[in-house]
Design an enzyme around this catalytic site. Structure first.
Site, PDB file in Angstrom:
ATOM      1  N   CYS A 130       0.817  -1.230   0.000  1.00 29.65           N
ATOM      2  CA  CYS A 130       0.000   0.000   0.000  1.00 29.65           C
ATOM      3  C   CYS A 130       0.841   1.267   0.000  1.00 29.65           C
ATOM      4  CB  CYS A 130      -0.945   0.012   1.203  1.00 29.65           C
ATOM      5  SG  CYS A 130      -2.248  -1.195   1.044  1.00 29.65           S
ATOM      6  N   TYR A 168      -3.039   4.482   5.716  1.00 23.89           N
ATOM      7  CA  TYR A 168      -2.326   3.244   6.091  1.00 23.89           C
ATOM      8  C   TYR A 168      -0.992   3.163   5.347  1.00 23.89           C
ATOM      9  CZ  TYR A 168      -1.468  -1.848   6.013  1.00 23.89           C
ATOM     10  OH  TYR A 168      -0.900  -3.102   6.092  1.00 23.89           O
ATOM     11  N   ARG A 201      -5.364  -7.798  -8.468  1.00 29.89           N
ATOM     12  CA  ARG A 201      -4.503  -7.953  -7.291  1.00 29.89           C
ATOM     13  C   ARG A 201      -3.761  -9.291  -7.402  1.00 29.89           C
ATOM     14  NH1 ARG A 201      -6.199  -3.582  -6.771  1.00 29.89           N
ATOM     15  NH2 ARG A 201      -6.930  -2.472  -4.910  1.00 29.89           N
TER      16      ARG A 201
END
Ligand code: NAD
Length: 319
Positions: free
Chosen positions: A120, A149, A220
């Protein structure tokens, strides 16, 4: 006997790591806000404590452990990270944990510390094309993560690297890409796509319908827990600091992920695409640096890990 401290030992990766280190003959102290939810801890000593508190950090890191693994974080899947509602907690809680732990480890003479960063941290502008996302380690800057995050992870990477540079600490940093497997959260709002989809498929009768956030064409890759642990071990044994990706290069769309799980479950379900928190359009692990530095990369097919995960979540659902 090697003595290790696992921070976040009550969590998904931390509880699996504790089990593996104990099985390898290490003496393990685990620390977390909570005990593991799905199986007893394998730690020799488990401290239930809040790592935002510097005193707790000094108490658990009270000796020059051979190795420390820092996995504790206020984290979750897209529903937790991208809702916007948890931003302040995520940044504040995780930053405090990292600030306290690295300082306590330095003070007690710990030399080697592993830090779990995340995919991330990569810039949103490199992950707009679902077929061609960029996540080579050296593309992290100019920084533009799409979540708080990710920003906290980037800050903490730099914190650990600064302690390595200024205080001679032996740091290892991995950027995990979507780790999944049994004994992970699956229904508390913090679960990630593989667990959430396994749950939805398990809960839905054949010919029924499941919901997917967005159009399902976002991509992903997902790494099974055993291969993540192997990557951590190899990184700790190497002399490479990182940051380095630990992930799979088998990229799929979320629709394909759902189809794989339906096949495992032997169910034919229709998919309803609904609005929901999404994250970047595409992401895949780039394992070139991992292969170059560690001479290793994960090879296991996604469907193998999904089989084990589906079986476990299906058992939880019918309980
Ligand atoms: P997890 O949420 O299961 O584990 C994190 C643990 O930290 C939890 O058990 C939680 O109780 C604990 N914790 C949170 N705040 C705490 C505090 N104040 N004091 C003590 N303990 C506290 O998550 P995970 O999937 O096991 O992830 C482990 C690490 O790997 C995290 O740092 C996470 O950000 C990172 N990571 C995970 C993934 C993934 O796909 N699972 C991907 C990228 C990075």
């Amino acid at each position: 006997m090697k003595k290790v401290l696992v921070c976040g030992a009550g969590g998904f990766i931390g509880s699996h790591l504790t089990k593996k280190l104990a099985a390898e003959g290490c003496w393990v102290r685990g620390v977390d806000l909570k005990y593991p939810l799905f199986s007893p801890t394998s730690a020799d000593d488990f401290v239930q404590g809040d790592l935002r508190d510097p005193q707790i950090c000094r108490k658990v890191a009270d000796q020059p452990f051979d190795e420390v693994y820092q996995l504790a974080a206020d984290m979750g899947g897209a529903g937790f990270i991208f809702s916007g509602e948890n931003d302040a907690d995520v940044m504040h809680n995780s930053a405090l944990i990292n600030l306290n732990i690295i300082e306590a480890c330095y003070q007690s003479g710990v030399k080697k510390i592993f830090y779990s960063s995340s995919a991330c941290i990569y810039p949103e502008y490199n992950q707009e094309d679902p077929d061609n996302p960029k996540t080579a380690e050296n593309t992290a800057y100019p920084a533009a993560p799409d979540s708080e995050y990710g920003w906290e992870k980037l800050f903490s990477e730099r914190l650990y690297l600064a302690f390595a540079r200024n205080y001679g600490m032996d740091v290892r940093i991995a950027r995990f890409h979507n780790i999944f497997g049994p004994d992970g959260t699956w229904n508390d709002g913090r679960e990630k796509a593989p667990a959430a989809l396994c749950r939805k498929v398990a809960e839905t009768a054949d010919d029924g319908e499941i919901e997917i956030w967005g159009d399902g064409k976002q991509t992903r890759s997902f790494l099974y827990i055993d291969e993540c642990l192997e990557g951590i071990k190899r990184l700790m044994q190497s002399d490479f600091t990182g940051p380095v990706n630990i992930g799979s290069e088998e990229m799929v769309t979320i629709n394909q992920l759902a189809q794989m799980i339906m096949k495992i479950a032997k169910k034919k379900l229709s998919i309803s695409h609904i609005d929901g928190p999404l994250g970047v359009r595409g992401r895949n692990s780039d394992n070139r640096l991992l292969k170059e530095k560690l001479g290793w990369a994960p090879t296991r097919a996604l469907t193998d890990g999904l089989e084990k995960t589906y079986r476990w979540i299906n058992q939880q659902v019918v309980k």
